[in-house]
Design a protein around this motif. Structure first.
Motif, PDB file in Angstrom:
ATOM      1  N   LYS A  44       3.687  51.004  24.821  1.00 32.97           N
ATOM      2  CA  LYS A  44       4.554  50.801  25.993  1.00 32.97           C
ATOM      3  C   LYS A  44       3.845  49.923  27.035  1.00 32.97           C
ATOM      4  CE  LYS A  44       8.361  52.967  27.459  1.00 32.97           C
ATOM      5  NZ  LYS A  44       9.642  52.628  26.793  1.00 32.97           N
ATOM      6  N   LEU A  45       2.512  50.051  27.101  1.00 34.08           N
ATOM      7  CA  LEU A  45       1.722  49.257  28.047  1.00 34.08           C
ATOM      8  C   LEU A  45       1.445  47.848  27.529  1.00 34.08           C
ATOM      9  CD1 LEU A  45      -0.789  52.037  29.123  1.00 34.08           C
ATOM     10  CD2 LEU A  45       0.885  50.933  30.620  1.00 34.08           C
ATOM     11  N   GLY A  46       1.782  47.608  26.250  1.00 37.62           N
ATOM     12  CA  GLY A  46       1.658  46.250  25.721  1.00 37.62           C
ATOM     13  C   GLY A  46       0.373  45.943  24.965  1.00 37.62           C
ATOM     14  N   VAL A  47      -0.411  46.971  24.633  1.00 34.23           N
ATOM     15  CA  VAL A  47      -1.622  46.735  23.833  1.00 34.23           C
ATOM     16  C   VAL A  47      -1.185  46.494  22.383  1.00 34.23           C
ATOM     17  CG1 VAL A  47      -3.810  47.725  23.032  1.00 34.23           C
ATOM     18  CG2 VAL A  47      -3.030  48.148  25.369  1.00 34.23           C
ATOM     19  N   THR A  48      -1.729  45.460  21.764  1.00 35.70           N
ATOM     20  CA  THR A  48      -1.294  45.080  20.415  1.00 35.70           C
ATOM     21  C   THR A  48      -1.802  46.052  19.355  1.00 35.70           C
ATOM     22  OG1 THR A  48      -3.236  43.697  19.991  1.00 35.70           O
ATOM     23  CG2 THR A  48      -1.348  42.621  21.054  1.00 35.70           C
ATOM     24  N   GLU A  49      -1.096  46.069  18.217  1.00 33.75           N
ATOM     25  CA  GLU A  49      -1.496  46.913  17.088  1.00 33.75           C
ATOM     26  C   GLU A  49      -2.894  46.535  16.599  1.00 33.75           C
ATOM     27  OE1 GLU A  49       0.170  49.498  15.660  1.00 33.75           O
ATOM     28  OE2 GLU A  49       1.840  49.291  17.059  1.00 33.75           O
ATOM     29  N   VAL A  50      -3.187  45.222  16.596  1.00 27.71           N
ATOM     30  CA  VAL A  50      -4.492  44.743  16.126  1.00 27.71           C
ATOM     31  C   VAL A  50      -5.614  45.347  16.967  1.00 27.71           C
ATOM     32  CG1 VAL A  50      -5.948  42.680  15.858  1.00 27.71           C
ATOM     33  CG2 VAL A  50      -3.527  42.573  15.273  1.00 27.71           C
ATOM     34  N   LYS A  51      -5.429  45.319  18.287  1.00 24.67           N
ATOM     35  CA  LYS A  51      -6.459  45.885  19.171  1.00 24.67           C
ATOM     36  C   LYS A  51      -6.569  47.385  18.982  1.00 24.67           C
ATOM     37  CE  LYS A  51      -6.941  42.298  22.531  1.00 24.67           C
ATOM     38  NZ  LYS A  51      -6.523  41.707  23.764  1.00 24.67           N
ATOM     39  N   MET A  52      -5.427  48.065  18.821  1.00 25.31           N
ATOM     40  CA  MET A  52      -5.456  49.514  18.588  1.00 25.31           C
ATOM     41  C   MET A  52      -6.191  49.830  17.299  1.00 25.31           C
ATOM     42  SD  MET A  52      -2.000  51.461  19.737  1.00 25.31           S
ATOM     43  CE  MET A  52      -0.746  50.233  19.514  1.00 25.31           C
ATOM     44  N   ASP A  53      -5.892  49.067  16.237  1.00 22.19           N
ATOM     45  CA  ASP A  53      -6.554  49.305  14.945  1.00 22.19           C
ATOM     46  C   ASP A  53      -8.062  49.142  15.070  1.00 22.19           C
ATOM     47  OD1 ASP A  53      -4.123  49.813  13.791  1.00 22.19           O
ATOM     48  OD2 ASP A  53      -3.915  47.842  12.846  1.00 22.19           O
ATOM     49  N   ARG A  54      -8.489  48.117  15.835  1.00 25.19           N
ATOM     50  CA  ARG A  54      -9.923  47.884  15.997  1.00 25.19           C
ATOM     51  C   ARG A  54     -10.569  49.046  16.765  1.00 25.19           C
ATOM     52  NH1 ARG A  54     -10.433  42.722  18.430  1.00 25.19           N
ATOM     53  NH2 ARG A  54     -10.629  43.710  20.428  1.00 25.19           N
ATOM     54  N   ILE A  55      -9.872  49.544  17.779  1.00 23.04           N
ATOM     55  CA  ILE A  55     -10.396  50.668  18.562  1.00 23.04           C
ATOM     56  C   ILE A  55     -10.475  51.922  17.696  1.00 23.04           C
ATOM     57  CG2 ILE A  55      -9.812  52.240  20.467  1.00 23.04           C
ATOM     58  CD1 ILE A  55      -8.705  49.640  21.914  1.00 23.04           C
ATOM     59  N   ILE A  56      -9.459  52.164  16.877  1.00 26.20           N
ATOM     60  CA  ILE A  56      -9.456  53.327  15.987  1.00 26.20           C
ATOM     61  C   ILE A  56     -10.604  53.225  14.981  1.00 26.20           C
ATOM     62  CG2 ILE A  56      -8.166  54.515  14.143  1.00 26.20           C
ATOM     63  CD1 ILE A  56      -5.587  53.701  15.770  1.00 26.20           C
ATOM     64  N   ALA A  57     -10.812  52.020  14.433  1.00 25.55           N
ATOM     65  CA  ALA A  57     -11.895  51.818  13.462  1.00 25.55           C
ATOM     66  C   ALA A  57     -13.260  52.062  14.101  1.00 25.55           C
ATOM     67  CB  ALA A  57     -11.826  50.401  12.894  1.00 25.55           C
ATOM     68  N   ALA A  58     -13.402  51.705  15.374  1.00 24.56           N
ATOM     69  CA  ALA A  58     -14.677  51.894  16.069  1.00 24.56           C
ATOM     70  C   ALA A  58     -14.915  53.350  16.464  1.00 24.56           C
ATOM     71  CB  ALA A  58     -14.729  51.005  17.308  1.00 24.56           C
ATOM     72  N   ASN A  59     -13.829  54.131  16.597  1.00 27.95           N
ATOM     73  CA  ASN A  59     -13.928  55.545  17.003  1.00 27.95           C
ATOM     74  C   ASN A  59     -13.066  56.405  16.083  1.00 27.95           C
ATOM     75  OD1 ASN A  59     -15.257  55.011  19.803  1.00 27.95           O
ATOM     76  ND2 ASN A  59     -13.468  53.684  19.755  1.00 27.95           N
TER      77      ASN A  59
END
Length: 195
Positions: free
Chosen positions: A124-139
């Motif tokens: 909803k805030l506009g963060v892309t799926e790619v960035k979310m995936d990278r954050i999930i992979a890092a944590n």
């Protein structure tokens, strides 16, 4: 300070002597032998590459090839992150001190109260799926950290336009009204102090 130079400086300090030797060897076709012989550090090598315009903050393919040749995947990942995120926000692109403090508190409250549905909020805030995936992979196993880093990503992207009101609107848009209420209640005393 130039964020690209900062990045190059951090690369330089993490290079071993043998990696530096390999980089110098790989640059032989681009840099004269005498110049290369005088290079004692990664910083000196990067200065020459910058002077000859072989690398710039928006032209990093040669640098990426060099890092691939010495198998430094960690540095390649940092370089790709730099390219994706662009320049680090300039100081005048930051929210004012009061708004920044409110954002920190709001993000803390959100991280404490939003559970597994955090992705809906971040989308909803506009963060892309790619960035979310990278954050999930890092944590991978830390839900709270995934949400925290995603909100930080949003804040960084918005710069001085990052507002608590946007967070509250996004929470309400996701039907997370209890969390939105909690954010507002927590911020009331902080806002009262500025009036």
């Amino acid at each position: 300070m130039d964020s690209f130079l900062t990045l190059l400086h951090s690369f330089s300090s993490s290079l071993s002597d043998s990696e530096l030797s390999s980089l110098k060897f790989l640059c032989r076709g681009k840099i004269g032998k005498r110049k290369l012989e005088s290079v004692q550090s990664g910083t000196e090598l990067f200065i020459i590459l910058l002077e000859q315009q072989l690398i710039t903050s928006d032209k990093v393919s040669f640098l990426e090839e060099l890092l691939e040749s010495i198998k430094r995947e960690d540095l390649i990942a940092q370089l790709k992150r730099f390219v994706e995120e662009g320049e680090v926000n300039a100081p005048d692109d930051q929210p004012d001190v009061h708004e920044k403090r409110l954002l920190e508190v709001a993000i803390e409250v959100i991280c404490e109260n939003v559970g597994r549905d955090w992705k809906m909020l971040v989308r909803k805030l506009g963060v892309t799926e790619v960035k979310m995936d990278r954050i999930i992979a890092a944590n991978p196993l830390n839900l709270r950290e995934q949400l925290f880093q995603s909100l930080r990503e949003w804040q960084k992207a918005k710069g001085k336009d990052a507002k608590v009101a946007d967070l509250i609107a996004a929470l309400r848009g996701c039907k997370m009204n209890l969390v939105a209420d909690r954010v507002e209640q927590t911020l009331l005393p902080l806002n009262a102090g500025t009036r």
